[in-house]
Design a protein around this motif. Structure first.
Motif, PDB file in Angstrom:
ATOM      1  N   ARG A  22       0.820  -1.214   0.000  1.00 44.53           N
ATOM      2  CA  ARG A  22       0.000   0.000   0.000  1.00 44.53           C
ATOM      3  C   ARG A  22       0.853   1.263   0.000  1.00 44.53           C
ATOM      4  N   ARG A  75      -0.508  -3.512  -7.623  1.00 43.82           N
ATOM      5  CA  ARG A  75      -1.302  -3.474  -6.401  1.00 43.82           C
ATOM      6  C   ARG A  75      -2.404  -4.532  -6.458  1.00 43.82           C
ATOM      7  N   CYS A  76      -3.012  -4.704  -7.646  1.00 41.82           N
ATOM      8  CA  CYS A  76      -4.006  -5.774  -7.821  1.00 41.82           C
ATOM      9  C   CYS A  76      -3.363  -7.135  -7.572  1.00 41.82           C
ATOM     10  N   LEU A  79      -3.235  -7.919  -4.056  1.00 47.03           N
ATOM     11  CA  LEU A  79      -4.544  -8.297  -3.531  1.00 47.03           C
ATOM     12  C   LEU A  79      -4.961  -9.691  -3.986  1.00 47.03           C
ATOM     13  N   PHE A  97     -12.739   5.846  -7.086  1.00 47.99           N
ATOM     14  CA  PHE A  97     -12.973   4.958  -5.948  1.00 47.99           C
ATOM     15  C   PHE A  97     -12.035   3.760  -5.966  1.00 47.99           C
ATOM     16  N   TRP A  98     -11.734   3.257  -7.152  1.00 46.05           N
ATOM     17  CA  TRP A  98     -10.808   2.130  -7.271  1.00 46.05           C
ATOM     18  C   TRP A  98      -9.393   2.563  -6.881  1.00 46.05           C
ATOM     19  N   ILE A 100      -8.588   4.840  -4.713  1.00 46.67           N
ATOM     20  CA  ILE A 100      -8.575   4.933  -3.251  1.00 46.67           C
ATOM     21  C   ILE A 100      -8.617   3.541  -2.618  1.00 46.67           C
ATOM     22  N   ALA A 101      -9.433   2.655  -3.171  1.00 48.06           N
ATOM     23  CA  ALA A 101      -9.530   1.297  -2.631  1.00 48.06           C
ATOM     24  C   ALA A 101      -8.183   0.577  -2.709  1.00 48.06           C
ATOM     25  N   LEU A 102      -7.472   0.756  -3.810  1.00 46.15           N
ATOM     26  CA  LEU A 102      -6.163   0.112  -3.952  1.00 46.15           C
ATOM     27  C   LEU A 102      -5.172   0.633  -2.916  1.00 46.15           C
ATOM     28  N   PHE A 104      -5.912   1.547   0.150  1.00 47.00           N
ATOM     29  CA  PHE A 104      -6.262   1.181   1.517  1.00 47.00           C
ATOM     30  C   PHE A 104      -6.495  -0.306   1.746  1.00 47.00           C
ATOM     31  N   ALA A 105      -6.749  -1.084   0.706  1.00 48.69           N
ATOM     32  CA  ALA A 105      -7.012  -2.516   0.875  1.00 48.69           C
ATOM     33  C   ALA A 105      -5.729  -3.255   1.253  1.00 48.69           C
TER      34      ALA A 105
END
Length: 123
Positions: A22, A75-76, A79, A97-98, A100-102, A104-105
């Motif tokens: 992250r 990053r994917c 995950l 949104f994606w 930001i999600a990347l 924080f996930a």
């Protein structure tokens, strides 16, 4: 700690293999955003520099887009999902949104199908 060379820089931004944590993703995406914002501000505020800023923005647009997509693909991978999901970034509205999600996930612990965990795992 070893020094970072030009090859490491290009590998980080332009080679989609592997995984990043992250913090690495946030720093890389932040650098790309900062460069784009600085060029845009230069374009808007300095009329004498507007042509140079416009040329720089146009010439750097594709490499910056590729770098952002490569970071998102790595990053994917962290995950445990395909790097093809990085293409969500180019979808209007959902891309933000994606992004930001990347950032924080949490990534998968241990090795996955995309390789060992990132060496820099400070998150």
């Amino acid at each position: 700690m070893r020094s970072v060379g030009l090859e490491d820089f290009f590998t980080f931004f332009f080679r989609p293999q592997g995984r990043i944590a992250r913090r690495e993703y946030a720093l890389g995406a932040g650098l790309i955003f900062t460069i784009n914002a600085a060029l845009f501000a230069l374009l808007l505020t300095r009329e004498s520099w507007a042509t140079l800023a416009a040329v720089l923005m146009l010439s750097l647009w594709l490499p910056m887009l590729v770098a952002q997509l490569v970071l998102a693909a790595k990053r994917c991978h962290d995950l445990g999902i395909s790097g093809a999901f990085c293409l969500i970034l180019v979808v209007p509205f959902f891309g933000i949104f994606w992004l930001i999600a990347l950032a924080f996930a949490a990534g998968t612990d241990g090795p996955n199908a995309y390789g060992p965990p990132p060496a820099f795992r400070a998150d």
